[in-house]
Write a protein that holds these residues in place. Structure first.
Motif, PDB file in Angstrom:
ATOM      1  N   LEU A 208     -26.878  20.041 -48.085  1.00 47.72           N
ATOM      2  CA  LEU A 208     -27.543  19.124 -47.459  1.00 47.72           C
ATOM      3  C   LEU A 208     -27.779  17.792 -48.258  1.00 47.72           C
ATOM      4  CD1 LEU A 208     -28.537  18.150 -44.542  1.00 47.72           C
ATOM      5  CD2 LEU A 208     -30.767  19.098 -45.270  1.00 47.72           C
ATOM      6  N   ALA A 209     -28.243  18.212 -49.384  1.00 47.31           N
ATOM      7  CA  ALA A 209     -28.623  17.234 -50.471  1.00 47.31           C
ATOM      8  C   ALA A 209     -28.018  16.004 -50.788  1.00 47.31           C
ATOM      9  CB  ALA A 209     -29.028  17.724 -51.781  1.00 47.31           C
ATOM     10  N   PRO A 210     -26.497  16.268 -51.103  1.00 43.44           N
ATOM     11  CA  PRO A 210     -25.788  14.937 -50.988  1.00 43.44           C
ATOM     12  C   PRO A 210     -25.406  14.095 -49.915  1.00 43.44           C
ATOM     13  CG  PRO A 210     -24.612  16.947 -51.284  1.00 43.44           C
ATOM     14  CD  PRO A 210     -25.811  17.331 -51.165  1.00 43.44           C
ATOM     15  N   LEU A 211     -25.523  14.909 -48.550  1.00 46.78           N
ATOM     16  CA  LEU A 211     -25.402  14.306 -47.369  1.00 46.78           C
ATOM     17  C   LEU A 211     -26.766  13.428 -46.979  1.00 46.78           C
ATOM     18  CD1 LEU A 211     -24.038  17.300 -45.223  1.00 46.78           C
ATOM     19  CD2 LEU A 211     -22.678  15.489 -46.575  1.00 46.78           C
ATOM     20  N   LEU A 212     -27.571  13.851 -47.614  1.00 50.64           N
ATOM     21  CA  LEU A 212     -28.975  12.875 -47.191  1.00 50.64           C
ATOM     22  C   LEU A 212     -28.765  11.490 -48.017  1.00 50.64           C
ATOM     23  CD1 LEU A 212     -31.875  15.442 -47.200  1.00 50.64           C
ATOM     24  CD2 LEU A 212     -31.074  14.351 -45.381  1.00 50.64           C
ATOM     25  N   ARG A 218     -33.196   3.702 -43.651  1.00 48.20           N
ATOM     26  CA  ARG A 218     -33.888   4.008 -42.451  1.00 48.20           C
ATOM     27  C   ARG A 218     -33.795   5.363 -41.847  1.00 48.20           C
ATOM     28  NH1 ARG A 218     -34.137   0.011 -37.493  1.00 48.20           N
ATOM     29  NH2 ARG A 218     -31.897   0.786 -37.252  1.00 48.20           N
ATOM     30  N   GLU A 219     -32.660   5.918 -41.745  1.00 45.78           N
ATOM     31  CA  GLU A 219     -32.421   7.228 -41.141  1.00 45.78           C
ATOM     32  C   GLU A 219     -32.946   8.035 -42.303  1.00 45.78           C
ATOM     33  OE1 GLU A 219     -30.363   4.874 -40.791  1.00 45.78           O
ATOM     34  OE2 GLU A 219     -29.628   4.575 -38.739  1.00 45.78           O
ATOM     35  N   ARG A 220     -32.612   7.984 -43.510  1.00 40.88           N
ATOM     36  CA  ARG A 220     -33.127   9.160 -44.393  1.00 40.88           C
ATOM     37  C   ARG A 220     -34.885   9.192 -44.464  1.00 40.88           C
ATOM     38  NH1 ARG A 220     -30.339   7.466 -48.407  1.00 40.88           N
ATOM     39  NH2 ARG A 220     -31.857   6.338 -49.389  1.00 40.88           N
ATOM     40  N   GLN A 221     -35.306   7.840 -44.330  1.00 42.01           N
ATOM     41  CA  GLN A 221     -37.000   7.851 -44.201  1.00 42.01           C
ATOM     42  C   GLN A 221     -37.243   8.435 -43.008  1.00 42.01           C
ATOM     43  OE1 GLN A 221     -38.527   3.821 -43.606  1.00 42.01           O
ATOM     44  NE2 GLN A 221     -40.408   4.510 -44.424  1.00 42.01           N
ATOM     45  N   ILE A 222     -36.641   8.581 -41.813  1.00 39.32           N
ATOM     46  CA  ILE A 222     -37.122   9.037 -40.627  1.00 39.32           C
ATOM     47  C   ILE A 222     -37.010  10.604 -40.801  1.00 39.32           C
ATOM     48  CG2 ILE A 222     -36.593   9.607 -38.156  1.00 39.32           C
ATOM     49  CD1 ILE A 222     -35.509   6.566 -37.994  1.00 39.32           C
ATOM     50  N   LEU A 223     -36.087  10.914 -41.420  1.00 41.63           N
ATOM     51  CA  LEU A 223     -35.836  12.438 -41.383  1.00 41.63           C
ATOM     52  C   LEU A 223     -36.890  13.042 -42.302  1.00 41.63           C
ATOM     53  CD1 LEU A 223     -32.019  13.166 -41.944  1.00 41.63           C
ATOM     54  CD2 LEU A 223     -33.452  13.765 -39.986  1.00 41.63           C
ATOM     55  N   THR A 254     -28.585  11.092 -36.090  1.00 43.10           N
ATOM     56  CA  THR A 254     -28.517  11.512 -37.736  1.00 43.10           C
ATOM     57  C   THR A 254     -28.400  12.965 -37.762  1.00 43.10           C
ATOM     58  OG1 THR A 254     -29.931   9.611 -38.081  1.00 43.10           O
ATOM     59  CG2 THR A 254     -29.752  11.474 -39.810  1.00 43.10           C
ATOM     60  N   LEU A 255     -28.944  13.708 -36.990  1.00 43.99           N
ATOM     61  CA  LEU A 255     -29.116  15.364 -36.942  1.00 43.99           C
ATOM     62  C   LEU A 255     -27.437  15.805 -36.704  1.00 43.99           C
ATOM     63  CD1 LEU A 255     -32.340  16.274 -35.710  1.00 43.99           C
ATOM     64  CD2 LEU A 255     -31.523  16.505 -38.189  1.00 43.99           C
ATOM     65  N   MET A 262     -21.914  19.328 -42.363  1.00 42.00           N
ATOM     66  CA  MET A 262     -22.120  20.534 -42.928  1.00 42.00           C
ATOM     67  C   MET A 262     -20.999  21.608 -42.168  1.00 42.00           C
ATOM     68  SD  MET A 262     -26.233  20.895 -43.114  1.00 42.00           S
ATOM     69  CE  MET A 262     -26.018  22.354 -43.958  1.00 42.00           C
ATOM     70  N   ALA A 263     -20.654  21.507 -41.134  1.00 45.32           N
ATOM     71  CA  ALA A 263     -19.641  22.194 -40.639  1.00 45.32           C
ATOM     72  C   ALA A 263     -18.340  22.162 -41.275  1.00 45.32           C
ATOM     73  CB  ALA A 263     -19.460  22.211 -39.090  1.00 45.32           C
TER      74      ALA A 263
END
Length: 265
Positions: A208-212, A218-223, A254-255, A262-263
């Motif tokens: 997940l780290a590189p995908l974030l 803004r999307e990253r901040q919301i997560l 985003t999710l 990830m899939a």
């Protein structure tokens, strides 16, 4: 470790072949029948059933060695069936003289192959009988437990092999988790570690780290605020300056993107 080979294995002396004399003619009849004869299976079953007391007698001689008698009888019955199938009455040997070693061998094989807590080479398993057979007489002669070098001398083998065989005995029975630890009042189970529940999440985090990092700020901040800051969607909306409905849509989108990526990975 008790040596199963040390058991007496000849019940014929106790019971006598005469007890099974009425079954002897059935072997001649069984041998005379073709393999596909319809009476053959019933005749074979009668011979096996009739000699089951021999199996039970041998199994009892191997009892009190940590194995259920039922398991020993089951192993012995396999030996009895093999003996019935292979016996040739025209050779002039009575059936018990042939069957007892066969049944006993199956019971010994059960101890050798099924009762070890850990898998060890067969060579070491078979060495146990020789070592244990030498320890008893040497202990009586010396008045103490024999040293590995003394056992090796008696058996005519290198000391290193005897030491290896003695070490392998520790794998015959594993210690109980309820056994008290030496020098402590707590059981062994209290000293064992537990599975780290976070281990299963390591792979997901690494994926997940590189995908974030690829997300828009803004999307990253919301997560981060939602899942690491434990903030509600309303609190996030107030902090960022957008509506709660907008936060909900961005979070859902985003999710979904992250799950898809990830899939693929």
């Amino acid at each position: 470790m008790a040596d199963p080979r040390s058991a007496e294995t000849a019940p014929a002396a106790d019971r006598g072949s005469a007890e099974y004399a009425h079954l002897a003619p059935l072997f001649d009849k069984l041998v005379a029948l073709p393999d596909d004869h319809p009476e053959r299976d019933a005749l074979r079953a009668e011979l096996v059933t009739g000699h089951l007391p021999v199996v039970q007698h041998i199994a009892r001689r191997f009892a009190n060695r940590g194995e259920p008698v039922d398991d020993l009888e089951q192993a012995g019955t396999v030996g009895l069936i093999n003996a019935v199938d292979r016996f040739q009455p025209d050779r002039g040997v009575d059936f018990l003289s042939y069957a007892v070693p066969t049944i006993t061998g199956e019971v010994r094989r059960h101890f050798r192959d099924r009762t070890w807590a850990m898998r060890v080479p067969r060579r070491l398993k078979e060495m146990q009988s020789a070592i244990n057979g030498a320890i008893g007489p040497l202990s009586q002669e010396l008045g103490r437990a024999p040293k590995p070098s003394e056992i090796a001398q008696r058996l005519g083998m290198p000391t290193e092999e005897v030491v290896e065989g003695l070490d392998a005995q520790q794998a015959y029975r594993g210690p109980s988790l309820d056994e008290l630890v030496a020098g402590a009042d707590s059981p062994l189970s209290d000293t064992l570690g537990e599975a780290d529940v976070e281990l299963d999440k390591v792979e997901y985090r690494q994926t997940l780290a590189p995908l974030l990092d690829e997300l828009a700020p803004r999307e990253r901040q919301i997560l981060v605020l939602r899942f690491f800051g434990n903030k509600t969607q309303t609190q996030i909306a107030d902090q960022i300056g957008i509506s709660q409905m907008h936060v909900s849509r961005l979070l859902s989108r985003t999710l979904a993107q992250l799950r898809e990526r990830m899939a693929e990975d």
